[in-house]
Design a protein around this motif. Structure first.
Motif, PDB file in Angstrom:
ATOM      1  N   TYR A  45      -0.655 -15.091  -1.796  1.00  0.00           N
ATOM      2  CA  TYR A  45       0.437 -14.134  -1.975  1.00  0.00           C
ATOM      3  C   TYR A  45       0.614 -13.812  -3.460  1.00  0.00           C
ATOM      4  O   TYR A  45       0.565 -14.699  -4.308  1.00  0.00           O
ATOM      5  N   GLY A  46       0.833 -12.531  -3.748  1.00  0.00           N
ATOM      6  CA  GLY A  46       0.953 -12.089  -5.132  1.00  0.00           C
ATOM      7  C   GLY A  46      -0.379 -11.713  -5.743  1.00  0.00           C
ATOM      8  O   GLY A  46      -0.413 -11.116  -6.821  1.00  0.00           O
ATOM      9  N   MET A  47      -1.480 -12.062  -5.067  1.00  0.00           N
ATOM     10  CA  MET A  47      -2.815 -11.745  -5.577  1.00  0.00           C
ATOM     11  C   MET A  47      -3.640 -10.984  -4.546  1.00  0.00           C
ATOM     12  O   MET A  47      -4.863 -10.899  -4.663  1.00  0.00           O
ATOM     13  N   HIS A  48      -2.991 -10.436  -3.528  1.00  0.00           N
ATOM     14  CA  HIS A  48      -3.727  -9.776  -2.462  1.00  0.00           C
ATOM     15  C   HIS A  48      -4.528  -8.572  -2.960  1.00  0.00           C
ATOM     16  O   HIS A  48      -5.630  -8.308  -2.452  1.00  0.00           O
ATOM     17  N   PHE A  49      -4.009  -7.831  -3.938  1.00  0.00           N
ATOM     18  CA  PHE A  49      -4.759  -6.694  -4.476  1.00  0.00           C
ATOM     19  C   PHE A  49      -6.063  -7.168  -5.109  1.00  0.00           C
ATOM     20  O   PHE A  49      -7.122  -6.565  -4.908  1.00  0.00           O
ATOM     21  N   VAL A  50      -5.978  -8.249  -5.881  1.00  0.00           N
ATOM     22  CA  VAL A  50      -7.166  -8.781  -6.558  1.00  0.00           C
ATOM     23  C   VAL A  50      -8.177  -9.292  -5.532  1.00  0.00           C
ATOM     24  O   VAL A  50      -9.371  -8.989  -5.609  1.00  0.00           O
ATOM     25  N   VAL A  51      -7.689 -10.070  -4.565  1.00  0.00           N
ATOM     26  CA  VAL A  51      -8.581 -10.627  -3.542  1.00  0.00           C
ATOM     27  C   VAL A  51      -9.206  -9.505  -2.715  1.00  0.00           C
ATOM     28  O   VAL A  51     -10.413  -9.526  -2.425  1.00  0.00           O
ATOM     29  N   ALA A  52      -8.417  -8.499  -2.345  1.00  0.00           N
ATOM     30  CA  ALA A  52      -8.937  -7.380  -1.555  1.00  0.00           C
ATOM     31  C   ALA A  52     -10.024  -6.625  -2.323  1.00  0.00           C
ATOM     32  O   ALA A  52     -11.046  -6.233  -1.737  1.00  0.00           O
ATOM     33  N   ALA A  53      -9.819  -6.418  -3.616  1.00  0.00           N
ATOM     34  CA  ALA A  53     -10.825  -5.724  -4.430  1.00  0.00           C
ATOM     35  C   ALA A  53     -12.116  -6.534  -4.488  1.00  0.00           C
ATOM     36  O   ALA A  53     -13.216  -5.974  -4.389  1.00  0.00           O
ATOM     37  N   GLY A  70      -5.394  -1.030   2.435  1.00  0.00           N
ATOM     38  CA  GLY A  70      -5.465  -1.844   3.642  1.00  0.00           C
ATOM     39  C   GLY A  70      -4.574  -3.072   3.602  1.00  0.00           C
ATOM     40  O   GLY A  70      -4.194  -3.603   4.650  1.00  0.00           O
ATOM     41  N   THR A  71      -4.221  -3.533   2.403  1.00  0.00           N
ATOM     42  CA  THR A  71      -3.339  -4.706   2.303  1.00  0.00           C
ATOM     43  C   THR A  71      -1.926  -4.395   2.792  1.00  0.00           C
ATOM     44  O   THR A  71      -1.138  -5.330   3.002  1.00  0.00           O
ATOM     45  N   PHE A  72      -1.606  -3.109   2.984  1.00  0.00           N
ATOM     46  CA  PHE A  72      -0.284  -2.769   3.529  1.00  0.00           C
ATOM     47  C   PHE A  72      -0.164  -3.191   4.989  1.00  0.00           C
ATOM     48  O   PHE A  72       0.925  -3.120   5.566  1.00  0.00           O
ATOM     49  N   PHE A  73      -1.283  -3.635   5.589  1.00  0.00           N
ATOM     50  CA  PHE A  73      -1.211  -4.239   6.925  1.00  0.00           C
ATOM     51  C   PHE A  73      -0.308  -5.468   6.892  1.00  0.00           C
ATOM     52  O   PHE A  73       0.343  -5.804   7.888  1.00  0.00           O
ATOM     53  N   GLY A  74      -0.285  -6.138   5.737  1.00  0.00           N
ATOM     54  CA  GLY A  74       0.630  -7.256   5.544  1.00  0.00           C
ATOM     55  C   GLY A  74       1.930  -6.763   4.946  1.00  0.00           C
ATOM     56  O   GLY A  74       1.944  -6.163   3.877  1.00  0.00           O
TER      57      GLY A  74
END
Length: 220
Positions: free
Chosen positions: A62-70, A86-90
């Protein structure tokens, strides 16, 4: 500055809109869908990005989902912007069921059959709060004489983070694949329709330009 907001929003309003966007999550979902369809890439690459974003929501980072998704999008050769969208699914409506599914799966795979994680949302919330408080106190301890105590973080890792990490892989892949196979035909159909509209518009402009040129020639 030209694009700077004239009315500065208070912190509470920023937090509130983060939990419940203006117009609701339905409108936010429509916005994300619209942006995904207009991305200038192949349907498969965009869908791989969506897979990366949806998969990431099943991880405990949590808080790093953008980095992990990229990073996942780069690994699967997907569209990075699609992964971020796509992370907006969460969101606050889905994070609890995602956490419960991931923790139950992780505890099952690890053999923690009677573990309370996933069965008691209040217990789960307390674990996150204890870990956050522990992290804050230990950060303060670095700059003071207060001794650091990592007990709650160790418990959080054992009880929540590691089972969540292990258990989120399988449901994350499943949810990501569903999103991938649903997205490809929708994006392909949208792109074809949009291309047809652009071609029709260009053809209409050519005809108008030709008609104008003919009228100018006759006038001479």
């Amino acid at each position: 500055m030209v694009f700077k907001r004239r009315d500065r929003r208070p912190i509470w309003k920023i937090v509130l809109e983060g939990l419940w966007p203006r117009g609701g999550w339905g409108r936010a979902a429509q916005y994300v869908k619209h942006r995904l369809r207009r991305l200038p890439d192949s349907p498969e690459k965009i869908a791989r990005g969506i897979f990366a974003g949806v998969f990431t929501t099943f991880t405990p980072f949590y808080g790093m989902h953008f980095v992990v998704a990229a990073l996942v999008a780069l690994a699967v050769r997907g569209n990075i912007l699609a992964a971020l969208l796509g992370t907006f699914f969460g969101n606050p409506l889905t994070y609890l069921p995602i956490a419960v599914i991931s923790l139950k799966t992780g505890n099952f795979l690890l053999g923690n059959r009677r573990h309370p994680a996933g069965d008691d949302p209040e217990w789960l919330g307390r674990k996150f709060l204890d870990a956050a408080a522990d992290l804050k106190d230990n950060l303060v301890a670095f700059f003071s004489d207060k001794p650091a105590d990592w007990h709650n973080l160790h418990r959080f890792y054992d009880d929540i983070f590691f089972p969540y990490l292990v258990g989120g892989i399988l449901p994350g892949i499943c949810a990501g694949l569903v999103a991938y196979y649903l997205s490809v035909p929708v994006i392909r159909a949208y792109q074809k329709r949009r291309t047809s509209k652009l071609r029709a518009k260009l053809e209409s402009l050519r005809k108008k330009a030709a008609a104008t040129a003919d009228e100018a020639t006759k006038g001479e």
